[in-house]
Design a protein around this motif. Structure first.
Motif, PDB file in Angstrom:
ATOM      1  N   THR A 547       0.724  -1.084  -0.095  1.00 55.55           N
ATOM      2  CA  THR A 547      -0.036   0.152   0.073  1.00 55.55           C
ATOM      3  C   THR A 547       0.773   1.198  -0.028  1.00 55.55           C
ATOM      4  N   ARG A 552       5.237  -0.427  -4.105  1.00 57.96           N
ATOM      5  CA  ARG A 552       4.625  -0.484  -5.543  1.00 57.96           C
ATOM      6  C   ARG A 552       5.433  -0.249  -6.664  1.00 57.96           C
ATOM      7  N   GLU A 571      -2.968  -0.928 -13.098  1.00 56.65           N
ATOM      8  CA  GLU A 571      -2.550  -0.893 -11.770  1.00 56.65           C
ATOM      9  C   GLU A 571      -2.205   0.752 -11.647  1.00 56.65           C
ATOM     10  N   TYR A 575      -4.219   3.101  -9.136  1.00 54.94           N
ATOM     11  CA  TYR A 575      -3.507   3.455  -7.779  1.00 54.94           C
ATOM     12  C   TYR A 575      -3.136   4.881  -7.913  1.00 54.94           C
TER      13      TYR A 575
END
Length: 704
Positions: A547, A552, A571, A575
């Protein structure tokens, strides 16, 4: 000699000094908040020297930051001369400069005698003078450092960032004698109060969000301007606050008989020196916006050094910085800031703790040097920093366990990531061993590079070619031995994954993404195992999710390396697009889509503790440039490079990547690809076909 004179100093001293100023600017609600790791100081006495051969006498101008003495051919000259005539013939010039407050620096300018990086520097005070006034002895000499301080009136200590005035886009009165100013976007600089008159107190409350600026009791940063003894109470004056701050909103509260007419700000920024910048456009408007916000985030966090977050920490962190470097290589190619940050993070010997006190951040520091060499080809910097790589690695090796693996000691911080699930960081973590192995590989590669590129006339005390060769062999073996232990120690074949850690002699069989994705990125396993990891870990919804933008970055890089751009694109859109949907004008330290409202602002147990402009949030810059536009160096400094463009679900895209020689420009849609480059030897790779990229001419491939 160099074409122009420039200020010179001992390598790394400017960065250590500037870093101390930089890292100690952090405040929390008006209280000074220094970093909690060791802070070094510059060498207070430095000797600079050069040899000259003159066909005729030459008068030189001399300036120094500090007191200095001057020796000509081993004999001290009177006083601290601002000008001196060097007679014809062969001579050696030595200047010893002392300064406690700023790094000793020297500027010498004559017709042919000009201070620059061909001069030598030493902090070793081993020179003694005999009864005849002749100097003897020696020290360990290194090439002097220099940068862009080419004017005698602008010494290194005068360095500052650029400023430009900006106005708020909105203003409202929020209470009695309280006004809120909205600058429309996350920004950084100095509040400018105009038309101030009277006597009293002005309280300034800063907020990355409206909520924070209005919360006088809990906002992270504030200022107090006490003008109760204002000598100019009957005049209107303009005041620029001394301390820079990060904010979007500013609330000003006036107490007493004091008024002001307006509020503005001096926006502070780093002017990058590279002539070319990265760019990107595609058919997806949200992705275009994400790229723009990521670029703005990088520009805000590129300051004297690459900083983590501009509001709270304002410190240099090695784990944040290595990502900033990579994103920078695809945006501004500001190599000066990379060098400054690497030097500052390393500091001085002796080594008494890990970089930032964090073991994994030490390992990232080594890797950052290898990345820098790959993107720039700057052997000179590798040679400069290598002795400090050696001593830092000696510290690391001295703390390994009997199996040759890294374990956190009582005074070490094992970070890995901020996680929202229980994850112990005790014992021997697989993740740390993978980073350590890469650090060993970095030492091996750098030693090989320096072994194979010896100096023609190395300074006295330099590392020899034989010593570089010995290091290359030693670190190559350490890397190979550790890599060979990874699977036997941590791999669970039935689960096709690396397990978490050994704790108290027993295996913690938890599986997280962290060691597994780094095993892919750092090539610690073969292609078959990489594919197994992708299925069992990276694409497994039962594995705890990441998170933070920090990890990431690596998660999506691992997926891109394995050719999953079509899964990475949603993604990124979800995100980073999610942050934009929540009103972000720069990307955050952490984002959990499950959070709601004010939860997005909280962290560290504080309602506004989260940084809403954090360097590691700008990951899409790197991911897009490296894995969608597909540009990467295959030999140091883009002497050779490849372009492997992948649409990844886009219909069309175009963009540019900065390099040492200019730009590589890529354009692609479903049926065609074109590449144009300013230099280097490039190859366009489309599936199993390769095409040489000409310099200065467009290569276009249709119906591929």
């Amino acid at each position: 000699m160099d074409n122009k004179a420039t200020w010179i100093w001992y390598p790394g001293d400017f960065e250590v000094w500037l870093g101390n100023k930089f890292n100690n600017r952090r405040t929390e609600r008006g209280a000074m908040f220094p970093p909690f790791w060791k802070q070094d100081s510059h060498y207070v006495t430095v000797e600079f020297s050069t040899a000259v051969s003159l066909d005729k006498a030459e008068t030189i101008t001399i300036a120094a930051e500090g007191d200095f003495n001057f020796m000509l051919d081993g004999k001290l000259q009177f006083g601290m001369p601002g000008r001196f005539t060097v007679p014809a013939g062969d001579h050696r010039l030595n200047f010893k400069v002392h300064n406690q407050s700023v790094p000793p620096a020297l500027y010498v300018k004559g017709r042919t005698i000009k201070s620059g990086n061909t001069w030598l520097a030493t902090y070793e005070d081993k020179i003694w003078i005999d009864e005849n006034g002749v100097a003897h002895g020696s020290g360990i000499y290194v090439p002097a450092a220099s940068w862009t301080f080419d004017n005698i009136d602008t010494p290194p200590s005068s360095y500052s960032l650029e400023r430009t005035e900006m106005q708020p886009v909105g203003e409202e009165q929020t209470g009695k004698n309280k006004w809120l100013f909205d600058f429309g976007i996350e920004t950084f600089g100095y509040v400018r109060l105009k038309g101030v008159t009277g006597m009293g107190i002005l309280n300034i409350y800063y907020g990355e969000s409206r909520e924070e600026a209005l919360d006088m009791d809990r906002c992270e940063t504030l200022d107090r301007l006490d003008l109760r003894a204002n000598r100019f109470a009957e005049e209107e004056v303009e005041i620029v606050l001394d301390d820079s701050k990060a904010f979007r909103y500013v609330m000003v509260e006036a107490k007493g008989m004091i008024t002001f007419s307006d509020v503005a700000m001096d926006y502070e920024y780093s002017a990058f020196s590279h002539k070319k910048s990265g760019s990107f456009r595609c058919d997806d408007r949200r992705l275009n916006k994400i790229w723009q916000v990521a670029a703005y985030t990088m520009d805000l966090t590129t300051r004297e050094f690459f900083v983590d977050g501009i509001k709270r920490d304002r410190w240099t962190w090695s784990g944040d910085a290595i990502q900033s470097y990579l994103m920078n290589y695809y945006l501004r190619f500001d190599t000066d800031c990379v060098r400054r940050t690497i030097r500052q993070l390393r500091g001085k010997d002796p080594v008494t703790a890990h970089v930032n006190t964090i073991m994994d951040y030490t390992f990232y520091w080594f890797k950052s040097v290898l990345d820098f060499y790959q993107y720039t080809g700057d052997i000179r910097f590798v040679r400069e920093i290598y002795p400090r790589m050696q001593t830092l690695m000696q510290y690391v090796i001295g703390r390994l366990n009997p199996e040759g693996m890294a374990e956190g000691k009582e005074d070490d911080w094992i970070f890995v990531d901020w996680v929202d699930f229980p994850m112990h960081k005790r014992g021997t973590l697989c993740f740390e061993q993978i980073l350590l192995c890469k650090a060993f590989q970095t030492m091996h590669t750098c030693a090989e590079v320096l072994r194979d590129n010896p100096l023609q006339n190395p300074p006295q005390g330099s590392i020899t070619t034989a010593e570089y060769a010995k290091d290359a062999d030693r670190y190559g073996k350490l890397a190979a031995d550790l890599k060979a232990k990874l699977k036997p120690t941590f791999w669970d074949d039935s689960r096709s994954a690396f397990m978490h850690a050994i704790e108290d002699g027993r295996m913690n069989r938890d599986i997280t993404a962290f060691p597994n994705m780094f095993a892919i990125i750092y090539d610690m396993v073969d292609d078959d195992d990489k594919r197994r990891i992708m299925d069992s870990v990276m694409l497994n919804s039962d594995i705890e999710p990441i998170t933070t933008p920090y990890m990431r970055f690596y998660e999506l890089e691992a997926m891109c390396r394995m050719g999953y751009q079509e899964r990475v694109l949603p993604e990124i859109l979800g995100y980073w697009g999610g942050m934009i949907g929540e009103g972000a004008t720069s990307f955050w330290e952490k984002y959990n889509p499950a959070d709601e409202g004010a939860e997005h602002l909280a962290m560290y147990g504080r309602p506004y503790g989260k940084s809403l402009c954090h360097a590691w949030g700008a990951s899409p810059i790197y991911l897009i440039g490296r894995y969608f536009l597909g540009v990467s160096p295959t030999k140091p400094g883009y002497a050779e490079y490849e372009v492997r463009p992948v649409l990844g679900g886009l219909k069309r895209m175009q963009g540019s990547v900065p390099t040492p020689f200019g730009e590589v420009r890529v354009k692609m849609d479903a049926t065609s690809v074109s590449v144009k480059s300013d230099g280097g030897k490039g190859v366009l790779v489309l599936g199993d076909r390769k095409y040489d990229i000409p310099v200065g001419k467009e290569l276009r491939i249709d119906r591929f």
